[in-house]
Design a protein around this motif. Structure first.
Motif, PDB file in Angstrom:
ATOM      1  N   ARG A 188     -14.445 -30.612  42.050  1.00  0.00           N
ATOM      2  CA  ARG A 188     -14.682 -31.800  41.223  1.00  0.00           C
ATOM      3  C   ARG A 188     -13.874 -31.762  39.924  1.00  0.00           C
ATOM      4  O   ARG A 188     -13.453 -32.804  39.434  1.00  0.00           O
ATOM      5  CB  ARG A 188     -16.179 -31.971  40.970  1.00  0.00           C
ATOM      6  CG  ARG A 188     -16.896 -32.566  42.195  1.00  0.00           C
ATOM      7  CD  ARG A 188     -18.370 -32.591  42.015  1.00  0.00           C
ATOM      8  NE  ARG A 188     -19.042 -33.426  43.018  1.00  0.00           N
ATOM      9  CZ  ARG A 188     -20.351 -33.416  43.215  1.00  0.00           C
ATOM     10  NH1 ARG A 188     -21.134 -32.640  42.486  1.00  0.00           N
ATOM     11  NH2 ARG A 188     -20.888 -34.202  44.139  1.00  0.00           N
TER      12      ARG A 188
ATOM     13  N   THR B 144     -21.875 -32.422  39.116  1.00  0.00           N
ATOM     14  CA  THR B 144     -21.793 -33.843  39.478  1.00  0.00           C
ATOM     15  C   THR B 144     -20.775 -34.574  38.607  1.00  0.00           C
ATOM     16  O   THR B 144     -19.967 -35.365  39.100  1.00  0.00           O
ATOM     17  CB  THR B 144     -23.182 -34.500  39.310  1.00  0.00           C
ATOM     18  OG1 THR B 144     -24.158 -33.699  39.973  1.00  0.00           O
ATOM     19  CG2 THR B 144     -23.187 -35.911  39.863  1.00  0.00           C
TER      20      THR B 144
ATOM     21  N   LYS C  43     -15.358 -37.877  49.807  1.00  0.00           N
ATOM     22  CA  LYS C  43     -15.846 -39.232  49.514  1.00  0.00           C
ATOM     23  C   LYS C  43     -14.691 -40.244  49.464  1.00  0.00           C
ATOM     24  O   LYS C  43     -13.511 -39.867  49.376  1.00  0.00           O
ATOM     25  CB  LYS C  43     -16.621 -39.207  48.201  1.00  0.00           C
ATOM     26  CG  LYS C  43     -17.927 -38.426  48.276  1.00  0.00           C
ATOM     27  CD  LYS C  43     -18.696 -38.535  46.961  1.00  0.00           C
ATOM     28  CE  LYS C  43     -20.035 -37.839  47.029  1.00  0.00           C
ATOM     29  NZ  LYS C  43     -20.803 -38.014  45.764  1.00  0.00           N
TER      30      LYS C  43
ATOM     31  N   GLY D 108     -19.801 -40.824  39.136  1.00  0.00           N
ATOM     32  CA  GLY D 108     -20.063 -41.553  40.379  1.00  0.00           C
ATOM     33  C   GLY D 108     -19.004 -41.253  41.424  1.00  0.00           C
ATOM     34  O   GLY D 108     -19.314 -40.870  42.556  1.00  0.00           O
TER      35      GLY D 108
ATOM     36  N   ASN E  24     -16.932 -38.900  42.520  1.00  0.00           N
ATOM     37  CA  ASN E  24     -16.745 -37.471  42.254  1.00  0.00           C
ATOM     38  C   ASN E  24     -16.246 -36.672  43.462  1.00  0.00           C
ATOM     39  O   ASN E  24     -16.505 -35.488  43.584  1.00  0.00           O
ATOM     40  CB  ASN E  24     -18.017 -36.870  41.656  1.00  0.00           C
ATOM     41  CG  ASN E  24     -19.229 -37.061  42.540  1.00  0.00           C
ATOM     42  OD1 ASN E  24     -19.104 -37.577  43.644  1.00  0.00           O
ATOM     43  ND2 ASN E  24     -20.375 -36.649  42.062  1.00  0.00           N
TER      44      ASN E  24
ATOM     45  N   ARG F  55     -21.598 -25.309  47.601  1.00  0.00           N
ATOM     46  CA  ARG F  55     -22.372 -26.125  46.658  1.00  0.00           C
ATOM     47  C   ARG F  55     -22.319 -25.574  45.229  1.00  0.00           C
ATOM     48  O   ARG F  55     -22.125 -26.296  44.266  1.00  0.00           O
ATOM     49  CB  ARG F  55     -23.817 -26.179  47.136  1.00  0.00           C
ATOM     50  CG  ARG F  55     -24.807 -26.762  46.151  1.00  0.00           C
ATOM     51  CD  ARG F  55     -24.752 -28.250  46.129  1.00  0.00           C
ATOM     52  NE  ARG F  55     -25.479 -28.781  44.982  1.00  0.00           N
ATOM     53  CZ  ARG F  55     -25.724 -30.054  44.810  1.00  0.00           C
ATOM     54  NH1 ARG F  55     -25.333 -30.937  45.690  1.00  0.00           N
ATOM     55  NH2 ARG F  55     -26.358 -30.478  43.749  1.00  0.00           N
TER      56      ARG F  55
END
Ligand code: GDP
Length: 141
Positions: free
Chosen positions: A105, A94, A11, A113, A115, A87
């Motif tokens: 993470r 999250t 991200k 948000g 992450n 996953r």
């Protein structure tokens, strides 16, 4: 075990922080293979389409702002059981405060948000999400 494929997104926060290489190295270290990649800056329509299931939730606007805020790396991962393992084992919860030690993470996310990474949450989602970003890509078969 099934050889399968899934979508990873590095991200915008992780790309901006210079963690792209570390995240890719982590994934290679776990045995995942890279089947396709592209570095893109999503526009609003692309981000809203990708996260359509979250439309109407309180954080949707913030999520779209974030996901369009800078480049992200779209990665098609391939490997034994890779959808499940990425996953459920490697990525982490999250909210990084709840992510287990040794997960992406836990190591790279700064908040619930922002992450660091995305991972498809089921084989069906993986197929849909990979098609969303990679269909028509001539070198992916
Ligand atoms: P994931 O499957 O772990 O990525 O989490 P979800 O599917 O529940 O949410 C999708 C993405 O929306 C998350 O990865 C976050 O980037 C973002 N998100 C979820 N909850 C929140 C929140 O409470 N606040 C903000 N700002 N973003 C959130």
């Amino acid at each position: 075990m099934a050889i399968d494929r899934t979508l990873c997104i590095v991200k915008p926060d992780a790309v901006a922080a210079g963690n792209t290489g570390n995240i890719l190295a982590f994934l290679e270290g776990k045995g995942a293979r890279f089947r396709a990649m592209k570095l893109v800056q999503l526009n609003r329509a692309q981000a809203e389409g990708f996260y359509a299931e979250h439309k109407g939730r309180g954080f949707f606007g913030e999520l779209i702002e974030f996901m369009t805020s800078g480049p992200c790396l779209l990665v098609m991962l391939e490997g034994d059981n890779v959808q499940h393992d990425y996953r459920n084992v490697w990525m982490g919860q999250t909210d990084p405060a709840q992510a287990a030690e040794g997960t992406l993470r836990k190591r790279f996310a700064e908040s619930k948000g922002k992450n660091a990474v995305h991972g498809s949450d089921s084989p069906e989602a993986a197929a849909r999400e990979l098609a969303y970003f990679f269909s028509g890509c001539f070198d992916v078969v």
